[in-house]
Design an enzyme around this catalytic site. Structure first.
Site, PDB file in Angstrom:
ATOM      1  N   ALA A  66       0.857  -1.184   0.000  1.00 18.31           N
ATOM      2  CA  ALA A  66       0.000   0.000   0.000  1.00 18.31           C
ATOM      3  C   ALA A  66       0.893   1.234   0.000  1.00 18.31           C
ATOM      4  O   ALA A  66       2.043   1.186   0.450  1.00 18.31           O
ATOM      5  CB  ALA A  66      -0.881  -0.015   1.248  1.00 18.31           C
TER       6      ALA A  66
ATOM      7  N   GLY B 241       0.530  -5.129   0.903  1.00 16.38           N
ATOM      8  CA  GLY B 241      -0.648  -5.198   0.038  1.00 16.38           C
ATOM      9  C   GLY B 241      -0.336  -5.823  -1.317  1.00 16.38           C
ATOM     10  O   GLY B 241      -1.225  -6.379  -1.962  1.00 16.38           O
TER      11      GLY B 241
ATOM     12  N   GLU C 259      -0.560  -9.451  -0.751  1.00 15.52           N
ATOM     13  CA  GLU C 259      -1.984  -9.766  -0.528  1.00 15.52           C
ATOM     14  C   GLU C 259      -2.776  -9.707  -1.839  1.00 15.52           C
ATOM     15  O   GLU C 259      -3.685 -10.503  -2.059  1.00 15.52           O
ATOM     16  CB  GLU C 259      -2.557  -8.793   0.509  1.00 15.52           C
ATOM     17  CG  GLU C 259      -1.935  -9.033   1.880  1.00 15.52           C
ATOM     18  CD  GLU C 259      -2.243  -7.919   2.864  1.00 15.52           C
ATOM     19  OE1 GLU C 259      -1.971  -6.736   2.548  1.00 15.52           O
ATOM     20  OE2 GLU C 259      -2.764  -8.216   3.952  1.00 15.52           O
TER      21      GLU C 259
ATOM     22  N   GLU D 217       4.495  -5.264   7.072  1.00 14.63           N
ATOM     23  CA  GLU D 217       3.744  -4.186   7.734  1.00 14.63           C
ATOM     24  C   GLU D 217       4.147  -4.004   9.192  1.00 14.63           C
ATOM     25  O   GLU D 217       4.095  -2.910   9.734  1.00 14.63           O
ATOM     26  CB  GLU D 217       2.232  -4.474   7.683  1.00 14.63           C
ATOM     27  CG  GLU D 217       1.612  -4.396   6.305  1.00 14.63           C
ATOM     28  CD  GLU D 217       1.574  -5.737   5.589  1.00 14.63           C
ATOM     29  OE1 GLU D 217       2.396  -6.625   5.903  1.00 14.63           O
ATOM     30  OE2 GLU D 217       0.711  -5.891   4.708  1.00 14.63           O
TER      31      GLU D 217
HETATM   32  C1  HXC Z   1       5.089   4.413  -1.060  1.00 14.89           C
HETATM   33  C2  HXC Z   1       7.076   3.485  -1.745  1.00 14.89           C
HETATM   34  C3  HXC Z   1       6.675   2.226  -1.253  1.00 14.89           C
HETATM   35  C4  HXC Z   1       5.400   2.122  -0.633  1.00 14.89           C
HETATM   36  C5  HXC Z   1       8.646   2.036  -2.101  1.00 14.89           C
HETATM   37  N1  HXC Z   1       8.283   3.309  -2.269  1.00 14.89           N
HETATM   38  N2  HXC Z   1       7.682   1.349  -1.491  1.00 14.89           N
HETATM   39  N3  HXC Z   1       6.282   4.561  -1.650  1.00 14.89           N
HETATM   40  N4  HXC Z   1       4.643   3.255  -0.571  1.00 14.89           N
HETATM   41  N5  HXC Z   1       4.904   0.968  -0.149  1.00 14.89           N
HETATM   42  C6  HXC Z   1       9.081   4.380  -2.909  1.00 14.89           C
HETATM   43  C7  HXC Z   1      10.258   4.814  -2.061  1.00 14.89           C
HETATM   44  O1  HXC Z   1       9.850   5.769  -1.110  1.00 14.89           O
HETATM   45  C8  HXC Z   1      11.170   5.407  -3.108  1.00 14.89           C
HETATM   46  O2  HXC Z   1      10.705   6.690  -3.452  1.00 14.89           O
HETATM   47  C9  HXC Z   1      10.925   4.513  -4.313  1.00 14.89           C
HETATM   48  O3  HXC Z   1       9.676   3.880  -4.101  1.00 14.89           O
HETATM   49  C10 HXC Z   1      11.990   3.441  -4.456  1.00 14.89           C
HETATM   50  O4  HXC Z   1      12.074   2.731  -3.216  1.00 14.89           O
HETATM   51  P1  HXC Z   1      13.462   2.483  -2.459  1.00 14.89           P
HETATM   52  O5  HXC Z   1      13.127   2.202  -1.039  1.00 14.89           O
HETATM   53  O6  HXC Z   1      14.417   3.569  -2.735  1.00 14.89           O
HETATM   54  O7  HXC Z   1      13.959   1.159  -3.209  1.00 14.89           O
HETATM   55  P2  HXC Z   1      14.877  -0.020  -2.623  1.00 14.89           P
HETATM   56  O8  HXC Z   1      16.011   0.558  -1.824  1.00 14.89           O
HETATM   57  O9  HXC Z   1      15.178  -0.874  -3.809  1.00 14.89           O
HETATM   58  O10 HXC Z   1      13.971  -0.813  -1.586  1.00 14.89           O
HETATM   59  C11 HXC Z   1      12.849  -1.548  -2.054  1.00 14.89           C
HETATM   60  C12 HXC Z   1      11.918  -1.954  -0.866  1.00 14.89           C
HETATM   61  C13 HXC Z   1      11.563  -0.694  -0.050  1.00 14.89           C
HETATM   62  C14 HXC Z   1      12.618  -2.985   0.018  1.00 14.89           C
HETATM   63  C15 HXC Z   1      10.680  -2.592  -1.494  1.00 14.89           C
HETATM   64  O11 HXC Z   1      11.108   0.338  -0.950  1.00 14.89           O
HETATM   65  C16 HXC Z   1      10.519  -0.921   0.963  1.00 14.89           C
HETATM   66  O12 HXC Z   1      10.784  -1.468   2.026  1.00 14.89           O
HETATM   67  N6  HXC Z   1       9.280  -0.452   0.685  1.00 14.89           N
HETATM   68  C17 HXC Z   1       8.172  -0.549   1.624  1.00 14.89           C
HETATM   69  C18 HXC Z   1       7.666  -1.972   1.706  1.00 14.89           C
HETATM   70  C19 HXC Z   1       6.552  -2.084   2.710  1.00 14.89           C
HETATM   71  O13 HXC Z   1       6.729  -1.804   3.905  1.00 14.89           O
HETATM   72  N7  HXC Z   1       5.353  -2.469   2.251  1.00 14.89           N
HETATM   73  C20 HXC Z   1       4.174  -2.570   3.104  1.00 14.89           C
HETATM   74  C21 HXC Z   1       3.394  -1.279   3.041  1.00 14.89           C
HETATM   75  S1  HXC Z   1       2.034  -1.298   4.154  1.00 14.89           S
HETATM   76  P3  HXC Z   1      11.735   7.942  -3.618  1.00 14.89           P
HETATM   77  O14 HXC Z   1      10.840   9.130  -3.805  1.00 14.89           O
HETATM   78  O15 HXC Z   1      12.564   7.966  -2.392  1.00 14.89           O
HETATM   79  O16 HXC Z   1      12.505   7.557  -4.851  1.00 14.89           O
HETATM   80  C22 HXC Z   1       0.886  -2.243   3.373  1.00 14.89           C
HETATM   81  C23 HXC Z   1      -0.417  -2.403   4.104  1.00 14.89           C
HETATM   82  C24 HXC Z   1      -1.271  -3.427   3.425  1.00 14.89           C
HETATM   83  O17 HXC Z   1       1.080  -2.742   2.315  1.00 14.89           O
HETATM   84  C25 HXC Z   1      -2.666  -3.398   3.944  1.00 14.89           C
HETATM   85  C26 HXC Z   1      -3.499  -2.420   3.283  1.00 14.89           C
HETATM   86  C27 HXC Z   1      -3.519  -2.487   1.772  1.00 14.89           C
END
Ligand code: HXC
Length: 256
Positions: free
Chosen positions: A64, A107, A110, A130
């Site tokens: 998400a 998400g 999921e 998450e």
């Molecule tokens: C918003 C995101 C994002 C996310 C990545 N980005 N994931 N933006 N929401 N979920 C953005 C980063 O901010 C960054 O933007 C760009 O994408 C590239 O990401 P990086 O982190 O620089 O890439 P990398 O170093 O290769 O790392 C990849 C990654 C990491 C390991 C996937 O991005 C990460 O941990 N992302 C979050 C994963 C996560 O926690 N997902 C769960 C979300 S909560 P900029 O502007 O800096 O370039 C969820 C709830 C579900 O999903 C239930 C409800 C639907």
């Protein structure tokens, strides 16, 4: 170019591609709303027999959109109920294949699990991270991951946020098949093509019956399956399928 979901068709296959590369296909509310609208449109289209949801070779979806959620309160989330709308995917009768390469997190994982099959590339990484953000899965992770790989493994992944490789996901029963990075989409299309050759009504009823296995007792599920089986004898495709077998020719299914 700013469309968060791109759609195309290939014969009887409808393909929806997630398209927010700058943020690793983070699932914004707009993306999720458009995705379900497109999937429902495919489901209503009598020419579409299988749906594929794909990301890019680099990423399926990193979850998400954290920027969307970061300032939200409980009441914001509850009132918007964005996740509630997504439950419409359960009503889709056409089989859906997720074509996953790179990250399928939160998400994103999921979303893949809400599909009926997952074709993964060797680089795919599945996870429910998450917990590291102070929350927990909200789009089915605690339920579908647990059903797919069992409580012991799902618990560890959900409580630590560890990612699972494609190989591990395959061995655990989370994914249907694994192909190379170059071939995963072609593999998903091949699988979709094989299903698209089958009689469409039987495919939809079989999907419905398999999915009932998650919800019904064995006794209820067996009765449900039996009724659907009998009902297929009301279709022309059943007559055609059995006749073609007896006449030793290829059946021609018309979805009737
Ligand atoms: C918003 C995101 C994002 C996310 C990545 N980005 N994931 N933006 N929401 N979920 C953005 C980063 O901010 C960054 O933007 C760009 O994408 C590239 O990401 P990086 O982190 O620089 O890439 P990398 O170093 O290769 O790392 C990849 C990654 C990491 C390991 C996937 O991005 C990460 O941990 N992302 C979050 C994963 C996560 O926690 N997902 C769960 C979300 S909560 P900029 O502007 O800096 O370039 C969820 C709830 C579900 O999903 C239930 C409800 C639907």
């Amino acid at each position: 170019m700013n469309e968060p979901v791109l759609v195309q068709t290939d014969g009887h296959i409808g393909i929806a591609t997630l398209n927010r590369p700058d943020v690793l296909n983070a699932l914004s509310v707009e993306l999720m709303d458009k995705l379900i609208d497109h999937i429902e449109a495919f489901d209503r289209d009598p020419d579409i027999r299988v749906i594929i949801i794909a990301g890019s070779e680099k990423v399926f979806a990193a979850g998400a959109d954290i920027a969307d959620m970061s300032g939200a309160t409980f009441l914001d989330m509850y009132d918007r109920n964005n996740l509630g709308r997504w439950m419409r995917i359960k009503m889709v009768r056409t089989p859906i294949i997720a074509a996953v390469s790179g990250f399928a997190l939160g998400g994103g994982c999921e979303l893949a699990m809400a599909c009926d099959m997952i074709v993964a590339s060797e680089s795919a990484k599945f996870g429910q991270p998450e917990i590291k953000l102070g929350v927990m899965p909200g789009l089915g992770g605690t339920q579908r991951l647990t059903r797919a790989i069992g409580k012991q493994r799902a618990m560890e992944m959900i409580l630590t946020g560890r990612f699972m490789s494609a190989k591990e996901a395959y061995e655990a029963g989370l994914v249907t098949s694994v192909a190379s990075k170059e071939q995963f989409l072609a593999e998903a299309l091949r699988l979709a093509g094989r299903i698209a050759e089958m009689p469409p009504i039987a495919v939809k009823l079989a999907k419905e019956s398999v999915n009932k296995a998650d919800e019904l007792s064995l006794q209820e599920g067996l009765a449900y399956e039996r009724t659907l089986f009998y009902s297929l004898f009301a279709t022309e495709d059943q007559t055609e399928g059995m006749q073609a077998f007896i006449e030793k020719r290829k059946p021609e299914y018309r979805g009737k």
